[in-house]
Design a protein around this motif. Structure first.
Motif, PDB file in Angstrom:
ATOM      1  N   TYR A  27      70.088 -45.083  58.475  1.00 61.48           N
ATOM      2  CA  TYR A  27      69.941 -46.044  57.369  1.00 61.48           C
ATOM      3  C   TYR A  27      71.105 -46.006  56.371  1.00 61.48           C
ATOM      4  O   TYR A  27      71.555 -47.070  55.937  1.00 61.48           O
ATOM      5  CB  TYR A  27      68.555 -45.900  56.733  1.00 61.48           C
ATOM      6  CG  TYR A  27      67.495 -46.302  57.745  1.00 61.48           C
ATOM      7  CD1 TYR A  27      67.335 -47.638  58.103  1.00 61.48           C
ATOM      8  CD2 TYR A  27      66.752 -45.352  58.433  1.00 61.48           C
ATOM      9  CE1 TYR A  27      66.431 -48.013  59.091  1.00 61.48           C
ATOM     10  CE2 TYR A  27      65.833 -45.718  59.416  1.00 61.48           C
ATOM     11  CZ  TYR A  27      65.680 -47.050  59.742  1.00 61.48           C
ATOM     12  OH  TYR A  27      64.804 -47.436  60.722  1.00 61.48           O
ATOM     13  N   GLU A  32      73.527 -49.140  55.553  1.00 64.32           N
ATOM     14  CA  GLU A  32      73.909 -49.555  54.194  1.00 64.32           C
ATOM     15  C   GLU A  32      75.424 -49.749  54.108  1.00 64.32           C
ATOM     16  O   GLU A  32      75.912 -50.730  53.545  1.00 64.32           O
ATOM     17  CB  GLU A  32      73.443 -48.506  53.175  1.00 64.32           C
ATOM     18  CG  GLU A  32      73.777 -48.920  51.753  1.00 64.32           C
ATOM     19  CD  GLU A  32      73.557 -47.813  50.725  1.00 64.32           C
ATOM     20  OE1 GLU A  32      73.309 -46.657  51.114  1.00 64.32           O
ATOM     21  OE2 GLU A  32      73.653 -48.131  49.525  1.00 64.32           O
ATOM     22  N   CYS A  87      76.470 -52.856  55.844  1.00 60.88           N
ATOM     23  CA  CYS A  87      76.066 -54.011  55.042  1.00 60.88           C
ATOM     24  C   CYS A  87      77.030 -54.225  53.866  1.00 60.88           C
ATOM     25  O   CYS A  87      77.561 -55.315  53.679  1.00 60.88           O
ATOM     26  CB  CYS A  87      74.625 -53.778  54.553  1.00 60.88           C
ATOM     27  SG  CYS A  87      73.995 -55.146  53.621  1.00 60.88           S
ATOM     28  N   THR A 128      70.803 -56.572  51.331  1.00 57.81           N
ATOM     29  CA  THR A 128      71.507 -55.459  50.675  1.00 57.81           C
ATOM     30  C   THR A 128      70.551 -54.563  49.885  1.00 57.81           C
ATOM     31  O   THR A 128      70.564 -53.340  50.093  1.00 57.81           O
ATOM     32  CB  THR A 128      72.664 -55.999  49.794  1.00 57.81           C
ATOM     33  OG1 THR A 128      73.469 -56.847  50.606  1.00 57.81           O
ATOM     34  CG2 THR A 128      73.508 -54.878  49.230  1.00 57.81           C
ATOM     35  N   VAL A 139      68.282 -52.592  52.465  1.00 58.97           N
ATOM     36  CA  VAL A 139      68.932 -51.536  53.244  1.00 58.97           C
ATOM     37  C   VAL A 139      69.309 -50.365  52.322  1.00 58.97           C
ATOM     38  O   VAL A 139      69.284 -49.199  52.727  1.00 58.97           O
ATOM     39  CB  VAL A 139      70.114 -52.155  54.031  1.00 58.97           C
ATOM     40  CG1 VAL A 139      71.411 -52.026  53.340  1.00 58.97           C
ATOM     41  CG2 VAL A 139      70.175 -51.644  55.436  1.00 58.97           C
ATOM     42  N   ARG A 140      69.602 -50.689  51.062  1.00 56.22           N
ATOM     43  CA  ARG A 140      69.915 -49.649  50.076  1.00 56.22           C
ATOM     44  C   ARG A 140      68.687 -48.761  49.837  1.00 56.22           C
ATOM     45  O   ARG A 140      68.780 -47.541  49.819  1.00 56.22           O
ATOM     46  CB  ARG A 140      70.309 -50.348  48.779  1.00 56.22           C
ATOM     47  CG  ARG A 140      71.324 -49.577  48.056  1.00 56.22           C
ATOM     48  CD  ARG A 140      71.978 -50.311  46.935  1.00 56.22           C
ATOM     49  NE  ARG A 140      73.392 -50.435  47.216  1.00 56.22           N
ATOM     50  CZ  ARG A 140      74.166 -51.332  46.676  1.00 56.22           C
ATOM     51  NH1 ARG A 140      73.663 -52.221  45.856  1.00 56.22           N
ATOM     52  NH2 ARG A 140      75.440 -51.353  46.958  1.00 56.22           N
ATOM     53  N   ALA A 199      68.066 -46.587  52.842  1.00 58.63           N
ATOM     54  CA  ALA A 199      69.003 -45.452  52.930  1.00 58.63           C
ATOM     55  C   ALA A 199      68.563 -44.331  51.990  1.00 58.63           C
ATOM     56  O   ALA A 199      68.639 -43.150  52.329  1.00 58.63           O
ATOM     57  CB  ALA A 199      70.420 -45.923  52.592  1.00 58.63           C
TER      58      ALA A 199
END
Ligand code: HEM
Length: 161
Positions: free
Chosen positions: A51, A55, A58, A109, A112-113, A116
């Motif tokens: 992950y 990030e 991305c 964004t 995915v942040r 992570a």
């Protein structure tokens, strides 16, 4: 305002490179999303690696490439006889790309942040959310490439009038 042939080619090269690069970056996100699910494709894959890597892809690739594709697409449309509102294939690409760029910035964004940051504790359902969006994005981007090459559906009413 029309671009000179030299500028048109320079923008077209940047446009195609950024657009197709975006497709490639989304394919990487799809592979990472599938790996994150575990099972056959993700055996031995550590979520604490998958992950944060997603990030990075991305933020470092998908965001700048999508914005560059959108902006250079706009220049290629407005700076040539194609126009932005004169041909259905350009208008469709513009609408699809605008929607996708907004989703990249405001849904993908941040999502995915967050994944992570919480990689180790994601539920199966949360991991599943990183497979469908890149699949849809890859499909739409391939569709965009096809529209660009076939240029279907003719002129809009605006071009005729
Ligand atoms: C704001 C969104 C976009 C607009 C307004 C746009 C507009 C255009 C225009 C007008 C051209 C023709 C340029 C010329 O011949 O001088 C072009 C070419 C092209 N675009 Fe886009 N585009 C956009 C997004 C995309 C995306 C997302 C992709 C692919 C993922 C893409 C792929 C291509 C390709 C492959 C060509 C070259 C086609 C050829 O050889 O004639 N575009 N685009």
């Amino acid at each position: 305002m029309r671009l000179t042939p030299r500028w048109r080619k320079a923008f077209l090269v940047t446009h195609v490179a950024a657009s197709v690069g975006w497709l490639g970056a989304d394919a990487v996100l799809l592979v990472l999303g599938i790996a994150g699910l575990g099972g056959t494709f993700g055996t031995g894959v550590d979520p604490a690696v998958v992950y944060p890597a997603a990030e990075l892809v991305c933020v470092a690739l998908v965001v700048p490439l999508s914005l560059t594709a959108w902006l250079t697409g706009l220049v290629c449309a407005l700076g040539t006889r194609w126009g932005l509102l004169r041909h259905w294939w350009v208008l469709t690409k513009f609408a699809m790309t605008t929607l996708m760029a907004v989703l990249v910035l405001f849904a993908l964004t941040p999502g995915v942040r967050a994944a992570a940051a919480a990689a180790q504790s994601l539920s199966n359902q949360e991991r599943g959310q990183f497979v469908v969006p890149p699949s849809v994005a890859c499909t739409l981007l391939v569709l965009n490439v096809a529209l660009s090459v076939y240029k279907p559906w003719g002129r809009t009413r605006r071009a005729a009038g």
